[in-house]
Design a protein around this motif. Structure first.
Motif, PDB file in Angstrom:
ATOM      1  N   LEU A  10     -10.198   6.788   9.761  1.00  0.00           N
ATOM      2  CA  LEU A  10     -10.243   6.315  11.079  1.00  0.00           C
ATOM      3  C   LEU A  10     -10.390   7.151  11.964  1.00  0.00           C
ATOM      4  CD1 LEU A  10      -7.946   2.912  10.478  1.00  0.00           C
ATOM      5  CD2 LEU A  10     -10.219   2.757  10.723  1.00  0.00           C
ATOM      6  N   LEU A  11      -9.345   8.193  12.143  1.00  0.00           N
ATOM      7  CA  LEU A  11      -9.450   8.927  13.330  1.00  0.00           C
ATOM      8  C   LEU A  11     -10.609  10.192  13.207  1.00  0.00           C
ATOM      9  CD1 LEU A  11      -5.746  10.526  12.977  1.00  0.00           C
ATOM     10  CD2 LEU A  11      -6.622   9.565  14.846  1.00  0.00           C
ATOM     11  N   VAL A  12     -11.251  10.456  11.977  1.00  0.00           N
ATOM     12  CA  VAL A  12     -12.486  11.546  11.815  1.00  0.00           C
ATOM     13  C   VAL A  12     -13.526  10.411  12.319  1.00  0.00           C
ATOM     14  CG1 VAL A  12     -14.007  12.043  10.303  1.00  0.00           C
ATOM     15  CG2 VAL A  12     -11.804  12.664  10.069  1.00  0.00           C
TER      16      VAL A  12
ATOM     17  N   MET B 277       0.801  -1.296  -0.064  1.00  0.00           N
ATOM     18  CA  MET B 277      -0.047   0.022   0.100  1.00  0.00           C
ATOM     19  C   MET B 277       1.144   0.913   0.418  1.00  0.00           C
ATOM     20  SD  MET B 277      -3.016   0.408   2.922  1.00  0.00           S
ATOM     21  CE  MET B 277      -4.396  -0.267   2.040  1.00  0.00           C
ATOM     22  N   SER B 278       0.347   2.062  -0.693  1.00  0.00           N
ATOM     23  CA  SER B 278       1.872   3.638  -0.856  1.00  0.00           C
ATOM     24  C   SER B 278       1.325   4.526   0.791  1.00  0.00           C
ATOM     25  CB  SER B 278       0.576   3.799  -2.520  1.00  0.00           C
ATOM     26  OG  SER B 278      -0.465   4.733  -2.045  1.00  0.00           O
ATOM     27  N   ARG B 279       2.046   5.328   0.924  1.00  0.00           N
ATOM     28  CA  ARG B 279       1.958   6.151   1.688  1.00  0.00           C
ATOM     29  C   ARG B 279       0.925   6.416   2.130  1.00  0.00           C
ATOM     30  NH1 ARG B 279       7.255   9.888   3.975  1.00  0.00           N
ATOM     31  NH2 ARG B 279       6.123  10.335   5.583  1.00  0.00           N
ATOM     32  N   ARG B 280       0.452   6.967   0.766  1.00  0.00           N
ATOM     33  CA  ARG B 280      -0.551   8.574   0.700  1.00  0.00           C
ATOM     34  C   ARG B 280      -1.270   7.737   0.833  1.00  0.00           C
ATOM     35  NH1 ARG B 280      -1.566  11.590  -4.541  1.00  0.00           N
ATOM     36  NH2 ARG B 280      -0.909  13.393  -3.808  1.00  0.00           N
TER      37      ARG B 280
ATOM     38  N   LEU C  31      -1.759   5.392   3.650  1.00  0.00           N
ATOM     39  CA  LEU C  31      -2.198   4.681   4.603  1.00  0.00           C
ATOM     40  C   LEU C  31      -2.336   6.059   4.755  1.00  0.00           C
ATOM     41  CD1 LEU C  31      -1.261   1.496   4.440  1.00  0.00           C
ATOM     42  CD2 LEU C  31       0.687   3.198   5.736  1.00  0.00           C
ATOM     43  N   VAL C  32      -2.373   6.972   4.420  1.00  0.00           N
ATOM     44  CA  VAL C  32      -2.738   9.033   5.796  1.00  0.00           C
ATOM     45  C   VAL C  32      -3.768   8.551   4.991  1.00  0.00           C
ATOM     46  CG1 VAL C  32      -1.972  10.789   5.225  1.00  0.00           C
ATOM     47  CG2 VAL C  32       0.031   9.019   5.284  1.00  0.00           C
TER      48      VAL C  32
END
Length: 191
Positions: free
Chosen positions: A13-15, A1-4, A6-7
């Protein structure tokens, strides 16, 4: 999975977690308010939907107490000339013999002057005594309740203004009752 990606997943998930936390926090406060209101009104002689509050008793500096003898509300009464006079407004249980609240006795003319104004209203002037300040109070019989308003001390208030304070009342909502009765520092087992 790319870094973008993942972010993006982490932010999503935080939202979702934030929304869930806000919902749980709101539900917690609503449940606490319901428990506090039940606790604060438990000893009232009448159901909550039969309580009355004076229309002018809003804003900062207004405080109330509810017990088995009735409801007391301390607030600044605005007079026609713009003064804010401290008063004690009461919704009390009448005594069977006098129709007045417990402790109010017109039997001693040296201490109190009582005047029947008709329509269930009695004006009582308490003269200066060794253990109390002079006061003027208006009592009105209201079925199974007595409404009263008392002015402590030297600030004169007209009978018409006292009558208006007894007449202009409303049934409080739960939020208004909580605001009035839940004083600073109020705690329950679940607070």
């Amino acid at each position: 999975m790319s870094r973008r990606k993942l972010v993006l997943v982490a932010v999503l998930l935080l939202v979702i977690a934030g929304i869930g936390y806000a919902g749980l926090r709101t539900a917690y406060h609503q449940a606490k308010d319901r428990r506090d209101l039940a606790d604060l009104t438990r000893s009232a002689p009448w159901p909550r939907d039969q309580l009355l509050l004076p229309d002018g008793a809003t804003g900062p500096g207004v405080v109330g107490w509810l017990e088995r003898g009735g409801l007391d509300v301390a607030y600044p009464l605005r007079t026609a000339d713009g003064r804010a006079v401290p008063v004690l407004w009461r919704l009390r249980v009448p005594q069977p013999t006098s129709g007045l609240p417990d402790g109010v006795d017109c039997g001693s003319p040296r201490l109190r002057t009582c005047t029947d104004l008709g329509g269930g209203s009695t004006l009582i002037v308490t003269h200066e005594t060794d253990n109390s300040d002079p006061s003027v109070a208006l009592y009105r019989a209201d079925g199974a309740r007595v409404r009263a308003i008392e002015v402590q001390g030297p600030d004169p208030v007209g009978v018409d203004e006292l009558t208006a304070a007894l007449t202009h009342v409303h049934r409080p909502g739960d939020a208004e009752l909580l605001d009035l009765l839940r004083h600073d520092g109020y705690h329950t087992d679940w607070s």
